[in-house]
Design an enzyme around this catalytic site. Structure first.
Site, PDB file in Angstrom:
ATOM      1  N   GLY A 165       0.811  -1.202   0.000  1.00  0.00           N
ATOM      2  CA  GLY A 165       0.000   0.000   0.000  1.00  0.00           C
ATOM      3  C   GLY A 165       0.848   1.257   0.000  1.00  0.00           C
ATOM      4  N   GLY A 168      -5.389  -8.064  -7.080  1.00  0.00           N
ATOM      5  CA  GLY A 168      -4.074  -7.737  -7.602  1.00  0.00           C
ATOM      6  C   GLY A 168      -3.127  -8.894  -7.326  1.00  0.00           C
ATOM      7  N   ILE A 173      -1.553  -9.682  -4.576  1.00  0.00           N
ATOM      8  CA  ILE A 173      -1.838 -10.355  -3.307  1.00  0.00           C
ATOM      9  C   ILE A 173      -3.096 -11.200  -3.432  1.00  0.00           C
ATOM     10  CG2 ILE A 173      -2.543  -9.972  -0.908  1.00  0.00           C
ATOM     11  CD1 ILE A 173      -0.552  -7.659  -0.805  1.00  0.00           C
ATOM     12  N   ARG A 193     -11.055  -3.391  -9.588  1.00  0.00           N
ATOM     13  CA  ARG A 193     -11.620  -2.103 -10.013  1.00  0.00           C
ATOM     14  C   ARG A 193     -12.341  -2.226 -11.350  1.00  0.00           C
ATOM     15  NH1 ARG A 193      -7.322   2.561 -10.504  1.00  0.00           N
ATOM     16  NH2 ARG A 193      -6.522   1.035 -12.010  1.00  0.00           N
ATOM     17  N   ARG A 251     -11.616  -8.044 -16.090  1.00  0.00           N
ATOM     18  CA  ARG A 251     -10.585  -8.590 -16.973  1.00  0.00           C
ATOM     19  C   ARG A 251     -10.646 -10.115 -16.885  1.00  0.00           C
ATOM     20  NH1 ARG A 251      -7.631  -6.973 -12.367  1.00  0.00           N
ATOM     21  NH2 ARG A 251      -6.200  -8.556 -11.537  1.00  0.00           N
ATOM     22  N   ARG A 291      -6.763  -2.733   4.305  1.00  0.00           N
ATOM     23  CA  ARG A 291      -6.535  -1.609   5.201  1.00  0.00           C
ATOM     24  C   ARG A 291      -7.782  -1.437   6.056  1.00  0.00           C
ATOM     25  NH1 ARG A 291      -1.932  -2.125   4.199  1.00  0.00           N
ATOM     26  NH2 ARG A 291      -0.401  -0.574   3.460  1.00  0.00           N
ATOM     27  N   ASP A 295      -6.900  -8.471  10.151  1.00  0.00           N
ATOM     28  CA  ASP A 295      -5.491  -8.165  10.399  1.00  0.00           C
ATOM     29  C   ASP A 295      -5.269  -6.665  10.449  1.00  0.00           C
ATOM     30  OD1 ASP A 295      -2.717  -8.884  10.778  1.00  0.00           O
ATOM     31  OD2 ASP A 295      -2.376  -8.135   8.744  1.00  0.00           O
ATOM     32  N   HIS A 339      -2.009  -6.419  12.489  1.00  0.00           N
ATOM     33  CA  HIS A 339      -1.379  -5.981  11.237  1.00  0.00           C
ATOM     34  C   HIS A 339      -0.033  -6.689  11.023  1.00  0.00           C
ATOM     35  CE1 HIS A 339      -1.179  -2.405   8.205  1.00  0.00           C
ATOM     36  NE2 HIS A 339      -0.705  -3.535   7.675  1.00  0.00           N
ATOM     37  N   GLY A 356       0.373  -9.147   8.542  1.00  0.00           N
ATOM     38  CA  GLY A 356       0.376  -9.845   7.258  1.00  0.00           C
ATOM     39  C   GLY A 356       1.717  -9.799   6.551  1.00  0.00           C
TER      40      GLY A 356
END
Length: 313
Positions: free
Chosen positions: A72, A146, A148, A169, A172, A228, A251, A275, A277
């Protein structure tokens, strides 16, 4: 090339760095290692508060590249307004996929199989039997497909799932199947037994998981957030989990760190990890390989990898 490169890892601990730059070690301490105006390539300290990472940016008048060691970039975006046009922002794609995907599977399996309950029962010396949900035959929805998200699906593959649905987003096609656009979420949510959030934090995803999103999840579904914290409306999530209708494994949280008196700690059916990960034994070797590759490209004036945006563009 004699420009400064600021690294949050001592240069003598990174084998293979190209010769030329002046490598300066700075991991967020109160004193800068040199004049920020001489820095051309800035690697943002990892797992530090946003105000720490952006602190030198207003003085980095010669900067060409900002490199994060996280997937991020939201923690550095507030400082980008201080930079001159043409500065490239690169993320750490390729560094965190394995660790984050491992934790995602851990959270799913631990939540479904009731591992937190077993640990508490062990503390009491209680033999807690009974049936628990399996991951086999479930439908998993990955929101944020993506690198991940794809790594998570790679690790889901052996678990004999009924289906994996993918959302990003925009639509595809991948080797594993179609990726749906965000606009398809309302139709996909009621079918999912497990909803995994691995999307970046953007204006489009902030608060994405609101009351309406959660209401569309099926009874008994599990929400897993490795994205997030602000992707999820915490108040709306608490309202759902407190009824017992859905469960959650988080997480990341909003706020973060989670205060000791926050109701998420004690909410029924909620598993919280702090957090973690990305920070594992897999992080440092991959981070060093990324830095060597990127800085070699930078010194040789070759195209950089993982360019997310260019300021002023």
């Amino acid at each position: 090339m004699t420009a400064d490169v600021w690294l949050p890892i001592p240069a003598d601990e990174i084998e293979g760095l190209p010769e030329g730059p002046n490598y300066r070690f700075w991991n967020g301490g109160p004193d800068f290692p040199a004049d920020p105006a001489d820095c051309a390539y800035y690697v943002v300290p990892y797992m530090k508060p946003s105000d720490v990472g952006v602190r030198p940016l207003p003085r980095m008048t010669s900067l060409e590249v900002v490199q994060t060691l996280s997937a991020g970039i939201d923690h550095v975006q507030p400082g980008l307004k201080h930079l001159r046009p043409g500065v490239r922002l690169c993320n750490a794609r390729g560094v965190h996929e394995a660790s984050t995907a491992e934790l995602t599977l851990t959270l799913i399996l631990a939540s479904l199989r009731g591992i937190p309950d077993f640990v508490r029962a062990q503390d009491r010396g209680a033999w807690l039997g009974g049936f628990r949900p399996a991951l086999a035959d479930k439908t998993v929805l990955i929101v944020g497909y993506g690198s991940i998200g794809a790594a998570i699906e790679d690790r889901l593959a052996p678990f004999e799932l009924a289906r994996v649905a993918r959302v990003a987003r925009s639509a595809r096609t991948t080797a594993r199947g179609p990726v749906h656009p965000l606009t398809d979420l309302p139709a996909l949510l009621p079918e999912a037994d497990v909803v995994v959030l691995s999307t970046p934090l953007t204006d489009a995803t902030r608060g994405l998981v609101d009351g309406a999103f959660l209401a569309r999840m099926k009874d008994g579904a599990l929400l897993v957030n490795v994205a997030r914290g602000p992707v999820v409306d915490t108040k709306a999530l608490l309202a759902e989990v407190e009824t017992g209708r859905i469960t959650a494994a988080l997480d990341v949280t909003d706020p973060e760190p989670l205060p000791a008196d926050h109701p998420l700690w004690r909410a029924p059916g909620v598993l919280v990890t702090p957090h973690v990960g990305g920070p594992t034994s897999a992080f440092m070797p991959r981070a060093k390989r990324l830095l060597v590759d990127q800085l070699t490209r930078f010194v040789n004036r070759e195209p950089l990898r993982n360019v997310i945006l260019t300021t002023g563009a």
